[in-house]
Write a protein that holds these residues in place. Sequence first.
Motif, short mmCIF file in Angstrom:
data_model
loop_
_atom_site.label_atom_id
_atom_site.label_comp_id
_atom_site.label_asym_id
_atom_site.label_seq_id
_atom_site.Cartn_x
_atom_site.Cartn_y
_atom_site.Cartn_z
N LEU A 76 0.83 -1.20 0.00
CA LEU A 76 0.00 0.00 0.00
C LEU A 76 0.87 1.25 0.00
O LEU A 76 0.57 2.22 -0.71
N SER A 77 1.94 1.23 0.78
CA SER A 77 2.85 2.37 0.82
C SER A 77 3.50 2.59 -0.54
O SER A 77 3.61 3.72 -1.03
N ALA A 78 3.92 1.48 -1.18
CA ALA A 78 4.53 1.57 -2.50
C ALA A 78 3.54 2.12 -3.52
O ALA A 78 3.90 2.93 -4.39
N GLY A 79 2.29 1.70 -3.42
CA GLY A 79 1.26 2.18 -4.34
C GLY A 79 1.03 3.67 -4.20
O GLY A 79 0.89 4.40 -5.20
N LEU A 81 3.18 5.96 -2.96
CA LEU A 81 4.37 6.66 -3.44
C LEU A 81 4.44 6.64 -4.97
O LEU A 81 4.83 7.63 -5.60
N PHE A 82 4.05 5.51 -5.55
CA PHE A 82 4.06 5.38 -7.01
C PHE A 82 3.09 6.38 -7.65
O PHE A 82 3.42 7.04 -8.64
N TRP A 191 -2.99 12.08 -7.84
CA TRP A 191 -2.71 12.64 -6.52
C TRP A 191 -3.91 12.48 -5.59
O TRP A 191 -3.76 12.18 -4.41
N GLY A 192 -5.10 12.68 -6.14
CA GLY A 192 -6.31 12.50 -5.34
C GLY A 192 -6.47 11.06 -4.88
O GLY A 192 -6.87 10.79 -3.74
N LEU A 197 -6.09 6.69 -0.71
CA LEU A 197 -5.47 5.47 -0.19
C LEU A 197 -4.82 5.72 1.16
O LEU A 197 -4.86 4.88 2.07
N LEU A 198 -4.22 6.90 1.32
CA LEU A 198 -3.55 7.25 2.57
C LEU A 198 -4.58 7.37 3.70
O LEU A 198 -4.34 6.90 4.82
#
Length: 201
Positions: A76-79, A81-82, A191-192, A197-198
Amino acid sequence: MLAAGVHGFILAFGLILPLGVQNVFVFNQGSMHKQYSRVLPVILTASISDTVLITLAVLGISVMVLKVTWLSTLLLSAGILFLIYMGYLTWSSRPTDVTAETVAFSPKKQITFAASVSLLNPHAIMDTIGVIGTSSMNYAGPAKFTFAVACILTSWIWFFVLAYVGRQVGRLGELNSFHMILNKISALIMWGTAIYLLLTF
């Protein structure tokens, strides 16, 4: 389930919107062929390829990370940041003349090229496994199915529309301006999605 469907639509749309190799090829073929029906091979190939990747991502990623909390957090973190990084690249990219040296491919060449840029594209794999697959972990049962179907339908609709728009915009000779607007919208959506996701991490 409605929320899952809306999430799937917005997420898939934000990921598929940038004019990468796959989209540029569909767009170009739409602008080069005189009849819209002659672009169906590339449209169907790209759509089916995305369907395969999305299905594998939603089914496979859930099994892999179901009981591995740290792996779920990592993906999830990688997604996120990607999405932020791709949004930056898309926003700052400059349009180029994508019609240069473009030819109207035969059905066989359309299928071969569309399949290769879809299934062998690292960005497409990252989009499906790293973002769509991990996002699907927020749902189970009918909601997960709705999420996956929404992502797949978005892909199909996009390619049909993209080929049509390519034909119309190609007639106007305003390809560069169109790409600039499309990239800005795409960056904002990515970005949205990262923010969404965050917040649901």
